[in-house]
Design a protein around this motif. Sequence first.
Motif, PDB file in Angstrom:
ATOM      1  N   LYS A 174       3.068 -20.005 -21.663  1.00 55.51           N
ATOM      2  CA  LYS A 174       2.530 -21.369 -21.686  1.00 55.51           C
ATOM      3  C   LYS A 174       1.732 -21.689 -20.423  1.00 55.51           C
ATOM      4  O   LYS A 174       0.808 -22.508 -20.449  1.00 55.51           O
ATOM      5  N   LEU A 175       2.064 -21.025 -19.322  1.00 55.19           N
ATOM      6  CA  LEU A 175       1.352 -21.258 -18.068  1.00 55.19           C
ATOM      7  C   LEU A 175      -0.005 -20.564 -18.036  1.00 55.19           C
ATOM      8  O   LEU A 175      -0.793 -20.798 -17.118  1.00 55.19           O
ATOM      9  N   GLY A 176      -0.265 -19.701 -19.008  1.00 56.53           N
ATOM     10  CA  GLY A 176      -1.559 -19.042 -19.076  1.00 56.53           C
ATOM     11  C   GLY A 176      -1.556 -17.570 -18.728  1.00 56.53           C
ATOM     12  O   GLY A 176      -2.614 -16.952 -18.617  1.00 56.53           O
ATOM     13  N   ASP A 228       5.735 -11.360 -28.890  1.00 61.16           N
ATOM     14  CA  ASP A 228       6.009 -12.522 -29.745  1.00 61.16           C
ATOM     15  C   ASP A 228       5.726 -13.836 -29.023  1.00 61.16           C
ATOM     16  O   ASP A 228       5.447 -14.860 -29.665  1.00 61.16           O
ATOM     17  N   THR A 229       5.802 -13.831 -27.693  1.00 59.11           N
ATOM     18  CA  THR A 229       5.512 -15.054 -26.932  1.00 59.11           C
ATOM     19  C   THR A 229       4.016 -15.262 -26.730  1.00 59.11           C
ATOM     20  O   THR A 229       3.613 -16.291 -26.172  1.00 59.11           O
ATOM     21  N   GLY A 230       3.207 -14.290 -27.150  1.00 62.67           N
ATOM     22  CA  GLY A 230       1.764 -14.422 -27.000  1.00 62.67           C
ATOM     23  C   GLY A 230       1.187 -13.700 -25.802  1.00 62.67           C
ATOM     24  O   GLY A 230       0.008 -13.876 -25.474  1.00 62.67           O
ATOM     25  N   ILE A 231       1.990 -12.866 -25.141  1.00 60.69           N
ATOM     26  CA  ILE A 231       1.533 -12.098 -23.980  1.00 60.69           C
ATOM     27  C   ILE A 231       1.250 -10.658 -24.411  1.00 60.69           C
ATOM     28  O   ILE A 231       2.109 -10.010 -25.016  1.00 60.69           O
ATOM     29  N   ASP A 232       0.049 -10.168 -24.109  1.00 61.46           N
ATOM     30  CA  ASP A 232      -0.288  -8.773 -24.418  1.00 61.46           C
ATOM     31  C   ASP A 232       0.561  -7.834 -23.557  1.00 61.46           C
ATOM     32  O   ASP A 232       0.878  -8.152 -22.408  1.00 61.46           O
ATOM     33  N   VAL A 233       0.882  -6.658 -24.111  1.00 59.16           N
ATOM     34  CA  VAL A 233       1.792  -5.735 -23.446  1.00 59.16           C
ATOM     35  C   VAL A 233       1.158  -4.357 -23.257  1.00 59.16           C
ATOM     36  O   VAL A 233       0.603  -3.784 -24.195  1.00 59.16           O
ATOM     37  N   GLY A 234       1.264  -3.835 -22.042  1.00 59.40           N
ATOM     38  CA  GLY A 234       0.945  -2.448 -21.757  1.00 59.40           C
ATOM     39  C   GLY A 234       2.150  -1.784 -21.124  1.00 59.40           C
ATOM     40  O   GLY A 234       2.941  -2.446 -20.444  1.00 59.40           O
ATOM     41  N   VAL A 235       2.315  -0.494 -21.345  1.00 62.83           N
ATOM     42  CA  VAL A 235       3.438   0.246 -20.771  1.00 62.83           C
ATOM     43  C   VAL A 235       2.896   1.486 -20.068  1.00 62.83           C
ATOM     44  O   VAL A 235       2.149   2.272 -20.655  1.00 62.83           O
ATOM     45  N   SER A 236       3.280   1.647 -18.812  1.00 67.00           N
ATOM     46  CA  SER A 236       2.937   2.842 -18.046  1.00 67.00           C
ATOM     47  C   SER A 236       4.210   3.647 -17.840  1.00 67.00           C
ATOM     48  O   SER A 236       5.187   3.137 -17.275  1.00 67.00           O
ATOM     49  N   THR A 237       4.221   4.900 -18.299  1.00 68.39           N
ATOM     50  CA  THR A 237       5.454   5.681 -18.368  1.00 68.39           C
ATOM     51  C   THR A 237       5.177   7.154 -18.136  1.00 68.39           C
ATOM     52  O   THR A 237       4.036   7.605 -18.255  1.00 68.39           O
ATOM     53  N   ASN A 238       6.230   7.905 -17.820  1.00 66.18           N
ATOM     54  CA  ASN A 238       6.055   9.362 -17.783  1.00 66.18           C
ATOM     55  C   ASN A 238       6.238   9.976 -19.178  1.00 66.18           C
ATOM     56  O   ASN A 238       6.013  11.170 -19.359  1.00 66.18           O
ATOM     57  N   GLY A 239       6.656   9.171 -20.131  1.00 64.81           N
ATOM     58  CA  GLY A 239       6.675   9.589 -21.523  1.00 64.81           C
ATOM     59  C   GLY A 239       7.829  10.458 -21.958  1.00 64.81           C
ATOM     60  O   GLY A 239       7.934  10.806 -23.139  1.00 64.81           O
ATOM     61  N   ILE A 294      13.350 -14.966 -10.256  1.00 67.42           N
ATOM     62  CA  ILE A 294      13.428 -15.565 -11.583  1.00 67.42           C
ATOM     63  C   ILE A 294      14.872 -15.767 -12.019  1.00 67.42           C
ATOM     64  O   ILE A 294      15.132 -16.424 -13.028  1.00 67.42           O
ATOM     65  N   HIS A 295      15.826 -15.216 -11.266  1.00 65.99           N
ATOM     66  CA  HIS A 295      17.237 -15.502 -11.533  1.00 65.99           C
ATOM     67  C   HIS A 295      17.580 -16.929 -11.128  1.00 65.99           C
ATOM     68  O   HIS A 295      18.488 -17.540 -11.698  1.00 65.99           O
ATOM     69  N   GLU A 296      16.871 -17.450 -10.171  1.00 64.56           N
ATOM     70  CA  GLU A 296      17.197 -18.751  -9.592  1.00 64.56           C
ATOM     71  C   GLU A 296      16.261 -19.876 -10.020  1.00 64.56           C
ATOM     72  O   GLU A 296      16.662 -21.038 -10.070  1.00 64.56           O
ATOM     73  N   ARG A 297      15.006 -19.535 -10.331  1.00 66.47           N
ATOM     74  CA  ARG A 297      14.024 -20.563 -10.631  1.00 66.47           C
ATOM     75  C   ARG A 297      13.093 -20.090 -11.743  1.00 66.47           C
ATOM     76  O   ARG A 297      12.954 -18.889 -11.993  1.00 66.47           O
ATOM     77  N   THR A 298      12.445 -21.048 -12.400  1.00 65.61           N
ATOM     78  CA  THR A 298      11.450 -20.691 -13.402  1.00 65.61           C
ATOM     79  C   THR A 298      10.214 -20.135 -12.702  1.00 65.61           C
ATOM     80  O   THR A 298      10.015 -20.327 -11.498  1.00 65.61           O
ATOM     81  N   PHE A 299       9.363 -19.450 -13.471  1.00 64.76           N
ATOM     82  CA  PHE A 299       8.141 -18.915 -12.871  1.00 64.76           C
ATOM     83  C   PHE A 299       7.266 -20.047 -12.349  1.00 64.76           C
ATOM     84  O   PHE A 299       6.643 -19.914 -11.285  1.00 64.76           O
ATOM     85  N   GLU A 300       7.221 -21.148 -13.057  1.00 67.02           N
ATOM     86  CA  GLU A 300       6.415 -22.291 -12.606  1.00 67.02           C
ATOM     87  C   GLU A 300       6.926 -22.830 -11.275  1.00 67.02           C
ATOM     88  O   GLU A 300       6.134 -23.120 -10.368  1.00 67.02           O
ATOM     89  N   GLU A 301       8.234 -22.960 -11.159  1.00 66.29           N
ATOM     90  CA  GLU A 301       8.806 -23.448  -9.903  1.00 66.29           C
ATOM     91  C   GLU A 301       8.504 -22.494  -8.754  1.00 66.29           C
ATOM     92  O   GLU A 301       8.217 -22.929  -7.636  1.00 66.29           O
ATOM     93  N   ILE A 302       8.567 -21.209  -9.036  1.00 71.34           N
ATOM     94  CA  ILE A 302       8.265 -20.211  -8.009  1.00 71.34           C
ATOM     95  C   ILE A 302       6.797 -20.292  -7.609  1.00 71.34           C
ATOM     96  O   ILE A 302       6.462 -20.275  -6.419  1.00 71.34           O
ATOM     97  N   TRP A 303       5.918 -20.383  -8.595  1.00 73.75           N
ATOM     98  CA  TRP A 303       4.472 -20.383  -8.322  1.00 73.75           C
ATOM     99  C   TRP A 303       4.033 -21.645  -7.573  1.00 73.75           C
ATOM    100  O   TRP A 303       3.079 -21.612  -6.795  1.00 73.75           O
ATOM    101  N   GLU A 304       4.732 -22.728  -7.825  1.00 77.39           N
ATOM    102  CA  GLU A 304       4.405 -23.998  -7.154  1.00 77.39           C
ATOM    103  C   GLU A 304       5.221 -24.198  -5.870  1.00 77.39           C
ATOM    104  O   GLU A 304       5.053 -25.199  -5.177  1.00 77.39           O
ATOM    105  N   GLY A 305       6.083 -23.237  -5.549  1.00 84.47           N
ATOM    106  CA  GLY A 305       7.048 -23.417  -4.481  1.00 84.47           C
ATOM    107  C   GLY A 305       6.522 -23.217  -3.069  1.00 84.47           C
ATOM    108  O   GLY A 305       5.408 -22.745  -2.832  1.00 84.47           O
ATOM    109  N   LYS A 306       7.388 -23.517  -2.129  1.00 84.11           N
ATOM    110  CA  LYS A 306       7.038 -23.451  -0.709  1.00 84.11           C
ATOM    111  C   LYS A 306       6.805 -22.016  -0.229  1.00 84.11           C
ATOM    112  O   LYS A 306       5.949 -21.780   0.623  1.00 84.11           O
ATOM    113  N   LEU A 307       7.590 -21.065  -0.742  1.00 83.31           N
ATOM    114  CA  LEU A 307       7.455 -19.690  -0.280  1.00 83.31           C
ATOM    115  C   LEU A 307       6.066 -19.128  -0.623  1.00 83.31           C
ATOM    116  O   LEU A 307       5.432 -18.469   0.203  1.00 83.31           O
TER     117      LEU A 307
END
Length: 352
Positions: A72-74, A101-112, A297-310
């Motif tokens: 939702k944040l883009g 399913d949330t609308g985010i495209d996915v790529g995977v980098s792996t040794n296979g 992300i255990h403690e805060r939402t991504f939005e809170e982190i992105w808008e946060g003081k740190l």
Amino acid sequence: MNYGIDEHKLDRHPARVADWMEGKNIYPIYVEVSPSGTCNHRCVFCALDFMKYRKRFLDIDLLRNRLPDMSKLGIKATQYAGEGEPLLHGDIADIVRHTKDTGIDVGVSTNGILLDAPLAEKLLPYCTWIKVSVDAGKRETYAKVHGCGEIDFDKVIVNMVNAVGIRCDNKYDCTLGFQAVVLPENISEIHLLAGKAYGIGMDYIVLKPYSQHPLGKSKRFNDLEISLSTIDKIHLYNLDSEHFKVIVRENAFLRVTENRKYDRCLALPFWSYIDAGGGVWGCSCFLGDERFYYGSIHERTFEEIWEGKLRKRSLEMMEGFDVSRCRLNCRMDKANAYLWGLKHPGKHVNFI
């Protein structure tokens, strides 16, 4: 097909760039996520060996809560890669499916190595691409470079044969590619590897230069330079066709020896990194450096982190940060050159 692998791609997101130019607090277009901190290989060129391959895994329920908000944040795309092997996460298939399913495209980098047929059946419908690191054309060299048994070379080849077959049978729209870091050990075998990729039915092979990580423990290839002229491009490009591309990251090879075209890192707002412990970072080059830590992300939402003081404090710190300390050919190198040009247009810029 132009995959844009050696491009910055910010010009495909003009609205986000325009908001940034106006000084708005934009959200990232792309986030790299490390679902697993541990790895089943010990590659001699590993950039993140300083992370110590800790056995930690992101909680799937935590991601289920955070990913919809991130969408939702883009945030448009996520690569599952990071400091460990992502397929070691027991819930990786569910994580990938939920992300898409949330609308985010996915790529995977792996040794296979773990991408067997059952797992491929679960991943291919939801991935935009899967890129497999195969850094040699022969099993003996592969074992030395990847720090594993020779049998793993056979496993990854069989796995990708199966993956291509599964994609074809089900008409999945997932790009499958090989990737190799060009090293003294493997340069004579690159054409063999490219031939295998072509024969299997992969979509491309991408070749990139080695770049020493400032925090990397191994100094085996410190300041390694390999000239493009030493790569057998003639035989490689003979494989180029409508269905298979040889991608030599020529700009990346040249940047190993060139000076940066910018004095500041401007690209941090456009991307972020989440480690296997849930920490959100501004730069994967400085994982563990608290100046680049935004929060958990255990403690805060991504939005809170992105808008946060740190994060605000980290961006302020970057205004005077010496980019000569950064890794050559870092993920944001070309993006920085592009953004620097926008901020510092030449006097002839209006003469289209």
